[in-house]
Design a protein around this motif. Structure first.
Motif, short mmCIF file in Angstrom:
data_model
loop_
_atom_site.label_atom_id
_atom_site.label_comp_id
_atom_site.label_asym_id
_atom_site.label_seq_id
_atom_site.Cartn_x
_atom_site.Cartn_y
_atom_site.Cartn_z
N ILE A 251 0.83 -1.20 0.00
CA ILE A 251 0.00 0.00 0.00
C ILE A 251 0.87 1.25 0.00
N THR A 252 1.96 1.24 0.77
CA THR A 252 2.79 2.44 0.89
C THR A 252 3.56 2.76 -0.39
N ILE A 253 3.94 1.74 -1.16
CA ILE A 253 4.71 2.02 -2.38
C ILE A 253 3.81 2.22 -3.59
N LEU A 254 2.52 2.00 -3.44
CA LEU A 254 1.61 2.14 -4.58
C LEU A 254 1.64 3.53 -5.21
N PRO A 255 1.64 4.64 -4.42
CA PRO A 255 1.72 5.96 -5.06
C PRO A 255 2.97 6.16 -5.90
N LEU A 256 4.11 5.60 -5.46
CA LEU A 256 5.34 5.75 -6.22
C LEU A 256 5.28 4.96 -7.53
N LEU A 257 4.68 3.78 -7.50
CA LEU A 257 4.53 3.00 -8.73
C LEU A 257 3.62 3.71 -9.72
N ILE A 258 2.54 4.29 -9.22
CA ILE A 258 1.63 5.05 -10.10
C ILE A 258 2.34 6.26 -10.68
N LEU A 259 3.11 6.96 -9.83
CA LEU A 259 3.85 8.13 -10.30
C LEU A 259 4.85 7.75 -11.39
N PHE A 260 5.55 6.64 -11.19
CA PHE A 260 6.53 6.22 -12.19
C PHE A 260 5.85 5.83 -13.50
N LEU A 261 4.71 5.16 -13.43
CA LEU A 261 4.02 4.75 -14.64
C LEU A 261 3.61 5.96 -15.49
N PHE A 262 3.18 7.03 -14.82
CA PHE A 262 2.73 8.21 -15.56
C PHE A 262 3.89 9.12 -15.97
N ALA A 263 5.00 9.06 -15.23
CA ALA A 263 6.09 10.02 -15.48
C ALA A 263 7.34 9.37 -16.06
N GLN A 264 7.29 8.08 -16.40
CA GLN A 264 8.51 7.43 -16.84
C GLN A 264 9.05 8.01 -18.13
N ARG A 265 8.17 8.41 -19.04
CA ARG A 265 8.67 8.97 -20.31
C ARG A 265 9.34 10.32 -20.07
N LEU A 266 8.72 11.16 -19.23
CA LEU A 266 9.33 12.44 -18.90
C LEU A 266 10.64 12.24 -18.15
N LEU A 267 10.68 11.24 -17.29
CA LEU A 267 11.89 10.97 -16.52
C LEU A 267 13.03 10.54 -17.43
N MET A 268 12.77 9.61 -18.35
CA MET A 268 13.81 9.15 -19.26
C MET A 268 14.30 10.27 -20.16
N LYS A 269 13.37 11.07 -20.64
CA LYS A 269 13.75 12.19 -21.50
C LYS A 269 14.57 13.21 -20.72
N GLY A 270 14.16 13.48 -19.50
CA GLY A 270 14.88 14.45 -18.68
C GLY A 270 16.26 13.98 -18.33
N VAL A 271 16.42 12.70 -18.04
CA VAL A 271 17.74 12.16 -17.71
C VAL A 271 18.69 12.26 -18.91
N SER A 272 18.18 11.90 -20.08
CA SER A 272 19.03 11.93 -21.28
C SER A 272 19.43 13.36 -21.64
N LEU A 273 18.53 14.33 -21.42
CA LEU A 273 18.86 15.72 -21.73
C LEU A 273 19.76 16.33 -20.66
N SER A 274 19.50 15.97 -19.40
CA SER A 274 20.26 16.59 -18.30
C SER A 274 21.69 16.10 -18.26
N PHE A 275 21.90 14.82 -18.55
CA PHE A 275 23.23 14.25 -18.41
C PHE A 275 23.89 13.96 -19.76
N GLY A 276 23.24 14.43 -20.84
CA GLY A 276 23.87 14.31 -22.15
C GLY A 276 23.92 12.89 -22.67
N VAL A 277 22.90 12.07 -22.37
CA VAL A 277 22.87 10.70 -22.85
C VAL A 277 22.24 10.69 -24.22
N ASN A 278 22.90 10.15 -25.18
CA ASN A 278 22.39 10.08 -26.54
C ASN A 278 21.86 8.69 -26.84
N LYS A 279 20.92 8.61 -27.69
CA LYS A 279 20.38 7.30 -28.11
C LYS A 279 21.40 6.61 -29.01
#
Length: 279
Positions: A251-279
């Motif tokens: 129950i306690t980790i459920l909000p984090l799982l939901i947050l990751f499911l909705f924000a994973q694309r933004l997170l991956m994009k942000g990481v690649s732009l912030s740290f200069g990771v290229n495809k």
């Protein structure tokens, strides 16, 4: 070379699949254990899925402790801290990159040095300060003590340094004040970095245990980590009722799982732009 390349991609996918399975297995075990009996949890060989899933364990755990209050407390505190850290880190990073004042380099060096200090070394002075301000056992004390993050300042500063300085200089020539340059030019152009920073900060504050447990004593102020520990001691009968404990943990980790499911694309994009990771 072409034949070698044909084998590389399947092997890489196989390795990543195995790695993801290894990382996800503890979560799978926690969720399935909440549906088992104590005997099934400790059975040898291990039982991956119970014969008769006990779905009522989740309801029993929800009724055994005020998990709704714990989740609300954690989400509210983490969201406010994320907002404050975004504002403070943006202003400090802008000052370090686009404003000229004496000892600017020394100030940044001091900020970086403080990041090397272990967090536990700051607990005692921070506790004394909050005690003098009568902020112990309050959300205000918890929020104020986490309102500034050295990591966030460093991350936003690096993002601002990647932007062309001509943008800020052109805005200054047009007569734009510093606050307008920051909030209408710098922040929108580095929003991916703020997304990454916000998610990392939210997860860290949501899961924070030691510092909140030091300055909040009232049960109604507990965050999920302290609330889960209290449930482990009381509702979980000191670890004797493992299905109930696993259900509470799920129950306690459920909000984090939901947050990751909705924000994973933004997170991956942000990481690649912030740290200069290229495809």
């Amino acid at each position: 070379m072409r034949e070698t390349a044909l084998w590389v991609r399947p092997l890489r996918h196989l390795f990543l699949t195995a790695l993801c399975s290894l990382i996800a297995f503890p979560f799978f075990w926690m969720i399935t254990s909440s549906l088992k009996t104590n005997d099934e949890i400790w059975s040898v060989p291990p039982v991956l899925w119970p014969e008769e899933p006990l779905w009522g364990t989740f309801l029993a755990a929800w009724q055994a402790a005020p998990f709704g209050q714990y989740l609300l407390n954690s989400i509210m505190v983490a969201a406010v801290i994320v907002l404050l850290q975004m504002v403070n880190s943006a202003m400090m990073a802008y000052a370090l990159t686009h404003m000229h004042f004496p000892f600017r380099g020394a100030l940044f060096a001091i900020i970086i040095v403080t990041y090397m200090l272990p967090a536990s070394a700051t607990y005692l002075p921070a506790y004394v300060i909050l005690s003098e301000l009568n902020l112990i056992d309050t959300y205000a004390g918890l929020i104020i003590s986490n309102a500034v993050s050295v990591f966030a300042i460093f991350l936003v500063r690096q993002a601002f340094l990647q932007l062309p300085k001509e943008l800020a200089e052109a805005a200054k020539i047009d007569g734009a004040p510093h606050w307008r340059i920051l909030w209408t030019i710098m922040v929108p152009l580095t929003r991916s970095t703020f997304v990454v920073m916000g998610l990392i900060t939210f997860i860290g504050m949501y899961n924070n245990y030691f510092w909140p447990s030091l300055i909040t004593k009232s049960p109604e102020l507990y965050l999920v980590s302290a609330g889960l520990r209290s449930f482990f001691v009381e509702g979980g009968a000191y670890g004797m009722n493992w299905p109930l404990i696993m259900a509470g943990s799920t129950i306690t980790i459920l909000p984090l799982l939901i947050l990751f499911l909705f924000a994973q694309r933004l997170l991956m994009k942000g990481v690649s732009l912030s740290f200069g990771v290229n495809k």
